[in-house]
Scaffold this motif. Structure first.
Motif, PDB file in Angstrom:
ATOM      1  N   UNK A 151      -2.489   7.074   7.746  1.00 56.31           N
ATOM      2  CA  UNK A 151      -1.730   7.650   6.635  1.00 56.31           C
ATOM      3  C   UNK A 151      -1.801   9.175   6.669  1.00 56.31           C
ATOM      4  N   UNK A 152      -2.963   9.699   7.031  1.00 56.68           N
ATOM      5  CA  UNK A 152      -3.067  11.149   7.214  1.00 56.68           C
ATOM      6  C   UNK A 152      -2.103  11.589   8.311  1.00 56.68           C
ATOM      7  N   UNK A 156      -6.654   4.172  -9.469  1.00 57.62           N
ATOM      8  CA  UNK A 156      -7.464   4.439  -8.278  1.00 57.62           C
ATOM      9  C   UNK A 156      -6.671   4.170  -7.001  1.00 57.62           C
ATOM     10  N   UNK A 157      -5.774   5.079  -6.679  1.00 63.28           N
ATOM     11  CA  UNK A 157      -4.948   4.956  -5.476  1.00 63.28           C
ATOM     12  C   UNK A 157      -5.363   6.023  -4.460  1.00 63.28           C
ATOM     13  N   UNK A 158      -5.026   5.820  -3.189  1.00 64.47           N
ATOM     14  CA  UNK A 158      -5.296   6.863  -2.197  1.00 64.47           C
ATOM     15  C   UNK A 158      -4.521   8.140  -2.550  1.00 64.47           C
ATOM     16  N   UNK A 159      -5.193   9.276  -2.425  1.00 61.85           N
ATOM     17  CA  UNK A 159      -4.580  10.548  -2.811  1.00 61.85           C
ATOM     18  C   UNK A 159      -4.857  11.612  -1.757  1.00 61.85           C
ATOM     19  N   UNK A 219      -5.187  20.876   2.637  1.00 66.55           N
ATOM     20  CA  UNK A 219      -5.182  19.501   2.142  1.00 66.55           C
ATOM     21  C   UNK A 219      -6.573  18.887   2.215  1.00 66.55           C
ATOM     22  N   UNK A 220      -6.811  17.935   1.318  1.00 66.80           N
ATOM     23  CA  UNK A 220      -8.022  17.119   1.350  1.00 66.80           C
ATOM     24  C   UNK A 220      -7.634  15.707   0.924  1.00 66.80           C
ATOM     25  N   UNK A 278       0.839  -1.184   0.000  1.00 64.44           N
ATOM     26  CA  UNK A 278       0.000   0.000   0.000  1.00 64.44           C
ATOM     27  C   UNK A 278       0.890   1.257   0.000  1.00 64.44           C
ATOM     28  N   UNK A 279       0.439   2.275  -0.705  1.00 67.09           N
ATOM     29  CA  UNK A 279       1.116   3.566  -0.770  1.00 67.09           C
ATOM     30  C   UNK A 279       0.059   4.621  -1.045  1.00 67.09           C
ATOM     31  N   UNK A 280       0.441   5.871  -0.882  1.00 72.27           N
ATOM     32  CA  UNK A 280      -0.487   6.926  -1.289  1.00 72.27           C
ATOM     33  C   UNK A 280       0.270   8.061  -1.960  1.00 72.27           C
ATOM     34  N   UNK A 281      -0.464   8.797  -2.786  1.00 72.59           N
ATOM     35  CA  UNK A 281       0.090   9.895  -3.565  1.00 72.59           C
ATOM     36  C   UNK A 281      -0.286  11.228  -2.935  1.00 72.59           C
TER      37      UNK A 281
END
Length: 263
Positions: free
Chosen positions: A140-141, A110-113, A131-132, A89-92
């Motif tokens: 992760x936030x 469709x990745x977490x952004x 940020x949103x 898992x990763x996010x952009x």
């Protein structure tokens, strides 16, 4: 140990890198840029690791996309297959003005952004970052907030307000710099040296901003507190009003917002 990646070392990306190296081990941060000399110089300055774009896309748990809106599609096309092959898992984190999360996902998957809008003072730990989030977990936030804690203040907003906020805080430093320069010019005309006038103007703006932040009082109320009856300050205030100062500043924000919507 999580790795943090930055694709793009321009003014904004570079500012966030300089803040991030204060929050985590610099060696855990990988940076890249099409301008290899710029990348290597920033790596030497901050202690971050110079890397190739493919390494960042394949290894980092947090990937900052620090390229201009017009270059986003090409850059994401370059890493799309690498991201798709990952099992972890990763996010952009995207900072491209006028580029929605939906549009980012449409280009790359469709990745977490997390979509952010930082400003240049992040490089001196006094930035403003809106940020949103989309599909990003609470932990992760937390990782993102910890990484950016030395960049300045962070404000969660609805994505529909990002462009409006950017017209204030994203573009605002340029307006502030112009105001400092203009006040210093006036001081020089009155006999101060350039260095004296610039210090007086810059510190005055810094202190005035802190008063607004810490007092909670309306800027107009604070302005009135400086204006003694028949004094020098009200004379200067009226000169600004004669030039439609407030109207021009507000119009600058609106025009920047409208331009952002067109991007």
């Amino acid at each position: 140990m999580m790795n943090y990646g930055f694709i793009g070392c321009g003014n904004m990306g570079g500012s966030l890198i300089k803040a991030a190296v204060k929050a985590v081990r610099p060696s855990d941060i990988m940076i890249t840029d099409r301008d290899v000399a710029k990348r290597d110089a920033l790596a030497a300055e901050t202690g971050a690791s110079a890397a190739e774009i493919g390494d960042i896309a394949g290894k980092c748990g947090v990937i900052f996309l620090g390229v201009k809106p017009q270059g986003m599609a090409d850059m994401l096309g370059e890493i799309k297959n690498i991201l798709a092959s990952r099992k972890d898992r990763f996010f952009l984190v995207t900072m491209a003005a006028g580029t929605s999360i939906e549009r980012i996902k449409g280009m790359v998957g469709n990745y977490p952004v997390i979509r952010i809008m930082p400003n240049l003072p992040a490089s001196v730990c006094e930035g403003m970052i809106m940020y949103c989030c989309d599909s990003v977990q609470d932990d992760e936030v937390g990782v993102f907030l910890e990484l950016m804690k030395y960049a300045g203040k962070l404000l969660p907003v609805d994505e529909k307000l990002i462009d409006a906020g950017s017209a204030v805080s994203g573009c605002g430093p340029a307006y502030a710099f112009m105001f400092i320069e203009a006040m210093a010019d006036g001081g020089v005309k009155c006999g101060l040296s350039r260095a004296q006038a610039q210090l007086l103007a810059a510190q005055t703006l810094l202190g005035s901003a802190r008063m607004v932040m810490e007092s909670g009082r309306h800027p107009g109320e604070l302005k009135d507190a400086v204006c003694s009856p028949g004094g020098t300050t009200i004379e200067g205030v009226l000169a600004l009003e004669a030039g439609a100062f407030r109207s021009h500043v507000a119009d600058a924000v609106v025009r920047a917002y409208e331009k952002s919507k067109k991007l």
